[in-house]
Scaffold this motif. Structure first.
Motif, PDB file in Angstrom:
ATOM      1  N   GLY A 225       0.770  -1.229   0.000  1.00 17.52           N
ATOM      2  CA  GLY A 225       0.000   0.000   0.000  1.00 17.52           C
ATOM      3  C   GLY A 225       0.798   1.273   0.000  1.00 17.52           C
ATOM      4  O   GLY A 225       0.220   2.361  -0.025  1.00 17.52           O
ATOM      5  N   THR A 226       2.137   1.189   0.026  1.00 20.47           N
ATOM      6  CA  THR A 226       2.953   2.391   0.010  1.00 20.47           C
ATOM      7  C   THR A 226       3.237   2.814  -1.424  1.00 20.47           C
ATOM      8  O   THR A 226       3.127   2.023  -2.362  1.00 20.47           O
ATOM      9  CB  THR A 226       4.275   2.165   0.761  1.00 20.47           C
ATOM     10  OG1 THR A 226       4.984   1.066   0.138  1.00 20.47           O
ATOM     11  CG2 THR A 226       4.004   1.822   2.215  1.00 20.47           C
ATOM     12  N   LEU A 227       3.652   4.056  -1.594  1.00 14.42           N
ATOM     13  CA  LEU A 227       3.898   4.594  -2.921  1.00 14.42           C
ATOM     14  C   LEU A 227       5.109   3.925  -3.546  1.00 14.42           C
ATOM     15  O   LEU A 227       6.168   3.809  -2.931  1.00 14.42           O
ATOM     16  CB  LEU A 227       4.115   6.102  -2.840  1.00 14.42           C
ATOM     17  CG  LEU A 227       4.213   6.831  -4.168  1.00 14.42           C
ATOM     18  CD1 LEU A 227       2.878   6.800  -4.881  1.00 14.42           C
ATOM     19  CD2 LEU A 227       4.686   8.252  -3.963  1.00 14.42           C
ATOM     20  N   ALA A 228       4.956   3.475  -4.785  1.00 15.38           N
ATOM     21  CA  ALA A 228       6.056   2.819  -5.483  1.00 15.38           C
ATOM     22  C   ALA A 228       7.067   3.860  -5.944  1.00 15.38           C
ATOM     23  O   ALA A 228       6.725   5.003  -6.247  1.00 15.38           O
ATOM     24  CB  ALA A 228       5.530   2.028  -6.681  1.00 15.38           C
ATOM     25  N   GLY A 229       8.334   3.447  -6.015  1.00 19.80           N
ATOM     26  CA  GLY A 229       9.376   4.353  -6.469  1.00 19.80           C
ATOM     27  C   GLY A 229      10.237   4.840  -5.311  1.00 19.80           C
ATOM     28  O   GLY A 229      10.020   4.469  -4.149  1.00 19.80           O
ATOM     29  N   PRO A 230      11.222   5.658  -5.597  1.00 24.23           N
ATOM     30  CA  PRO A 230      12.126   6.139  -4.546  1.00 24.23           C
ATOM     31  C   PRO A 230      11.405   7.049  -3.558  1.00 24.23           C
ATOM     32  O   PRO A 230      10.469   7.769  -3.907  1.00 24.23           O
ATOM     33  CB  PRO A 230      13.199   6.900  -5.328  1.00 24.23           C
ATOM     34  CG  PRO A 230      12.533   7.306  -6.596  1.00 24.23           C
ATOM     35  CD  PRO A 230      11.573   6.202  -6.921  1.00 24.23           C
ATOM     36  N   LYS A 231      11.877   7.027  -2.318  1.00 25.90           N
ATOM     37  CA  LYS A 231      11.265   7.840  -1.275  1.00 25.90           C
ATOM     38  C   LYS A 231      11.437   9.323  -1.552  1.00 25.90           C
ATOM     39  O   LYS A 231      10.606  10.146  -1.128  1.00 25.90           O
ATOM     40  CB  LYS A 231      11.893   7.480   0.080  1.00 25.90           C
ATOM     41  CG  LYS A 231      11.090   7.955   1.275  1.00 25.90           C
ATOM     42  CD  LYS A 231       9.778   7.201   1.387  1.00 25.90           C
ATOM     43  CE  LYS A 231       9.013   7.598   2.637  1.00 25.90           C
ATOM     44  NZ  LYS A 231       7.719   6.902   2.734  1.00 25.90           N
ATOM     45  N   VAL A 232      12.470   9.675  -2.290  1.00 28.40           N
ATOM     46  CA  VAL A 232      12.708  11.092  -2.586  1.00 28.40           C
ATOM     47  C   VAL A 232      11.582  11.672  -3.434  1.00 28.40           C
ATOM     48  O   VAL A 232      11.380  12.894  -3.467  1.00 28.40           O
ATOM     49  CB  VAL A 232      14.072  11.260  -3.295  1.00 28.40           C
ATOM     50  CG1 VAL A 232      14.021  10.690  -4.702  1.00 28.40           C
ATOM     51  CG2 VAL A 232      14.494  12.717  -3.336  1.00 28.40           C
ATOM     52  N   LEU A 233      10.813  10.837  -4.108  1.00 25.12           N
ATOM     53  CA  LEU A 233       9.698  11.325  -4.911  1.00 25.12           C
ATOM     54  C   LEU A 233       8.670  12.044  -4.042  1.00 25.12           C
ATOM     55  O   LEU A 233       8.104  13.064  -4.445  1.00 25.12           O
ATOM     56  CB  LEU A 233       9.049  10.156  -5.655  1.00 25.12           C
ATOM     57  CG  LEU A 233       7.810  10.461  -6.500  1.00 25.12           C
ATOM     58  CD1 LEU A 233       8.151  11.451  -7.599  1.00 25.12           C
ATOM     59  CD2 LEU A 233       7.241   9.188  -7.103  1.00 25.12           C
ATOM     60  N   GLU A 234       8.426  11.530  -2.836  1.00 28.61           N
ATOM     61  CA  GLU A 234       7.469  12.160  -1.937  1.00 28.61           C
ATOM     62  C   GLU A 234       7.984  13.479  -1.392  1.00 28.61           C
ATOM     63  O   GLU A 234       7.197  14.335  -0.980  1.00 28.61           O
ATOM     64  CB  GLU A 234       7.120  11.214  -0.786  1.00 28.61           C
ATOM     65  CG  GLU A 234       6.467   9.913  -1.244  1.00 28.61           C
ATOM     66  CD  GLU A 234       6.069   9.039  -0.079  1.00 28.61           C
ATOM     67  OE1 GLU A 234       5.492   9.561   0.893  1.00 28.61           O
ATOM     68  OE2 GLU A 234       6.330   7.833  -0.132  1.00 28.61           O
ATOM     69  N   HIS A 235       9.312  13.655  -1.359  1.00 26.83           N
ATOM     70  CA  HIS A 235       9.874  14.905  -0.870  1.00 26.83           C
ATOM     71  C   HIS A 235       9.817  15.993  -1.940  1.00 26.83           C
ATOM     72  O   HIS A 235       9.756  17.180  -1.602  1.00 26.83           O
ATOM     73  CB  HIS A 235      11.323  14.698  -0.425  1.00 26.83           C
ATOM     74  CG  HIS A 235      11.466  13.778   0.751  1.00 26.83           C
ATOM     75  ND1 HIS A 235      11.191  14.172   2.045  1.00 26.83           N
ATOM     76  CD2 HIS A 235      11.839  12.479   0.831  1.00 26.83           C
ATOM     77  CE1 HIS A 235      11.396  13.156   2.866  1.00 26.83           C
ATOM     78  NE2 HIS A 235      11.786  12.112   2.156  1.00 26.83           N
ATOM     79  N   MET A 236       9.839  15.628  -3.201  1.00 35.01           N
ATOM     80  CA  MET A 236       9.861  16.619  -4.269  1.00 35.01           C
ATOM     81  C   MET A 236       8.494  17.249  -4.502  1.00 35.01           C
ATOM     82  O   MET A 236       8.412  18.420  -4.866  1.00 35.01           O
ATOM     83  CB  MET A 236      10.355  15.970  -5.567  1.00 35.01           C
ATOM     84  CG  MET A 236      11.825  15.626  -5.571  1.00 35.01           C
ATOM     85  SD  MET A 236      12.409  15.132  -7.194  1.00 35.01           S
ATOM     86  CE  MET A 236      11.512  13.610  -7.431  1.00 35.01           C
ATOM     87  N   ILE A 237       7.426  16.491  -4.314  1.00 37.77           N
ATOM     88  CA  ILE A 237       6.100  17.003  -4.628  1.00 37.77           C
ATOM     89  C   ILE A 237       5.542  17.775  -3.420  1.00 37.77           C
ATOM     90  O   ILE A 237       6.046  17.668  -2.300  1.00 37.77           O
ATOM     91  CB  ILE A 237       5.154  15.863  -5.044  1.00 37.77           C
ATOM     92  CG1 ILE A 237       5.223  14.693  -4.046  1.00 37.77           C
ATOM     93  CG2 ILE A 237       5.545  15.350  -6.418  1.00 37.77           C
ATOM     94  CD1 ILE A 237       4.203  14.729  -2.987  1.00 37.77           C
ATOM     95  N   ASP A 238       4.488  18.564  -3.666  1.00 37.03           N
ATOM     96  CA  ASP A 238       3.897  19.391  -2.614  1.00 37.03           C
ATOM     97  C   ASP A 238       2.782  18.685  -1.859  1.00 37.03           C
ATOM     98  O   ASP A 238       2.542  18.994  -0.702  1.00 37.03           O
ATOM     99  CB  ASP A 238       3.341  20.686  -3.231  1.00 37.03           C
ATOM    100  CG  ASP A 238       4.420  21.532  -3.879  1.00 37.03           C
ATOM    101  OD1 ASP A 238       5.428  21.810  -3.207  1.00 37.03           O
ATOM    102  OD2 ASP A 238       4.275  21.901  -5.056  1.00 37.03           O
ATOM    103  N   ALA A 239       2.078  17.796  -2.504  1.00 34.55           N
ATOM    104  CA  ALA A 239       0.963  17.093  -1.863  1.00 34.55           C
ATOM    105  C   ALA A 239       0.944  15.650  -2.336  1.00 34.55           C
ATOM    106  O   ALA A 239       1.101  15.378  -3.528  1.00 34.55           O
ATOM    107  CB  ALA A 239      -0.374  17.765  -2.170  1.00 34.55           C
TER     108      ALA A 239
END
Length: 457
Positions: A225-239
């Motif tokens: 259920g977690t977002l696929a891809g590198p964790k840094v992706l969640e840091h780059m986006i605003d929401a």
């Protein structure tokens, strides 16, 4: 010719290493490091749209006193869905990057297609599809009876081509479905890899910031259920938003996991119909569709989701275990917290459940993330254990401590008021949350300890 540099990146957390190793030191996962070639920056190269007006203007390269920063309200664009706007914090912010994730079939593309088709009547929108053909998207829009005039479509997976088209069309909203299918020519890896997802999202986000474009990204999720891809992706986006709900469920919940422009953990509720997703104005009404005859183990609690209270029903089933190790199954709440609450019930409530199977379920598929459900969970367990139904007009909330004390929770007055609006006449709440003047027709029972709550029943 210069030798191409490479690094080893963890596919779970995005940590980088100079050489390969079996275990990632950051997330402790095994065999998750993959080699990624690092493209060297070319002199004079820039992102598409670098010559246009910047997101922060020329002030981004100057030192500015904090007191001189303009505090004017950033204008927001409505998504045509009140529940979607609520989760976003009031609407779409120009220059923001929003990531929408969810399981396959949850309705991510449907929600964005409905939003894009309705907004395309007044605003410039470019919808980029990398997973479906244009005919497939057109068939879905026709099936959902959406207005298709004015929405500009593009079937492309190359980020360079997408940025060139966006530079020419100058859209107000850019939809990318999905980020896992995008790729850059300079990155020598397959689409969906760590480097491709990270660099593609970085290029698209940079374009959105520089041109005040609303960027909507669709993201896949892993099996847990977690977002696929590198964790840094969640840091780059605003929401970062997550659309939850199984294929067998009619309702979908949209939860904000990260939001730089609004409250976190805000919840929006949608119903999946033949005409697509339809927002639910009063979520408490659908979560309270109870049977006429009250059954043991059923109780209503008030949880706080973002900026509003929601009434949901919790059901408990306690049965004698035929195994040496009784089962503890919780759906919608943390299973470890259920085990802890059962220990508190044994120590400070005098009720032993060590030889009983305990099953707990939150009706409607809602996931309760706060501790205000503790007291309701325990009272539902007690009701099922003693096979005695609780009053239908009773509502409960409160946090239970390890010493058996009932701790207050935030926004207690608003929770009681919401329960009174739905016709509840009795409430068991922490003493610190008891109002001086209860709502008309509502009896508020304030308790300090778990034993007091059991006596109040």
């Amino acid at each position: 010719m210069a030798k191409a540099k490479s690094a080893f990146v963890c596919t779970e957390c995005g940590a980088e290493y100079r050489k390969w190793q079996g275990q990632c030191s950051s997330c402790q996962e095994w065999n998750t490091l993959s080699e990624v070639r690092l493209a060297s920056a070319r002199p004079g190269s820039g992102t598409a749209g670098s010559g246009r007006a910047g997101y922060a203007g020329d002030h981004s390269r100057q030192i500015v006193d904090l007191g001189q920063v303009d505090l004017s309200e950033v204008p927001r664009l409505t998504s045509t869905f009140a529940e979607f706007d609520r989760v976003l914090g009031g609407g779409l912010v120009p220059g923001s990057a929003v990531l929408l994730g969810g399981n396959p079939g949850a309705g991510k593309s449907t929600l964005l297609l409905q939003t894009a088709c309705k907004l395309a009547q007044q605003r410039r929108i470019v919808y980029v599809t990398g997973e479906e053909s244009l005919s497939q998207v057109a068939m879905r829009a026709h099936r959902l009876q959406l207005p298709t005039q004015g929405l500009k479509m593009l079937a492309e997976t190359s980020v360079e081509t997408i940025l060139a088209v966006a530079e020419r069309e100058n859209p107000e909203i850019l939809v990318i479905d999905s980020i896992q299918t995008m790729h850059l020519e300079d990155i020598a890896s397959a689409p969906g890899g760590v480097a491709q997802v990270r660099e593609s999202a970085a290029a698209l986000t940079r374009f959105a910031k520089q041109t005040n474009t609303v960027l909507l990204l669709v993201g896949h999720v892993t099996k847990d259920g977690t977002l696929a891809g590198p964790k840094v992706l969640e840091h780059m986006i605003d929401a970062s938003l997550l659309l939850e709900g199984g294929a067998d469920s009619r309702f979908r919940t949209l939860r904000g996991q990260k939001n730089r422009f609004g409250a976190v953990n805000e919840l929006g509720v949608f119903a999946m119909l033949e005409q697509g997703l339809k927002e639910v104005k009063n979520p408490s009404a659908i979560f309270l569709s109870r049977q006429e005859e009250q059954a043991p183990g059923s109780l209503v609690m008030v949880v706080w989701e973002g900026t509003r209270p929601i009434l949901v029903e919790v059901q408990a089933l306690v049965d004698e275990s035929a195994l040496g190790n009784p089962r503890r199954v919780a759906v919608g709440v943390d299973q470890n917290r259920l085990a802890m609450l059962l220990a508190v019930l044994n120590r400070h409530g005098g009720l032993f459940t060590g030889d009983q199977d305990v099953f707990l379920n939150v009706v409607g598929g809602v996931k309760v993330l706060e501790t205000s459900a503790d007291l309701a969970v325990l009272l539902a367990v007690v009701s099922s254990l003693q096979n005695r139904a609780l009053p239908r007009e009773l509502v409960v909330f409160g946090e239970v401590g390890l010493s058996g004390e009932i701790r207050p929770v935030p926004s207690g007055q608003e929770r009681i008021t919401e329960a009174a609006k739905h016709g509840f006449q009795r409430a068991i709440v922490p003493r610190a949350n008891a109002p001086k003047q209860p709502p008309k027709g509502m009896e508020v029972i304030a308790v300090d300890k778990l034993s007091d709550a059991l006596d109040a029943l």
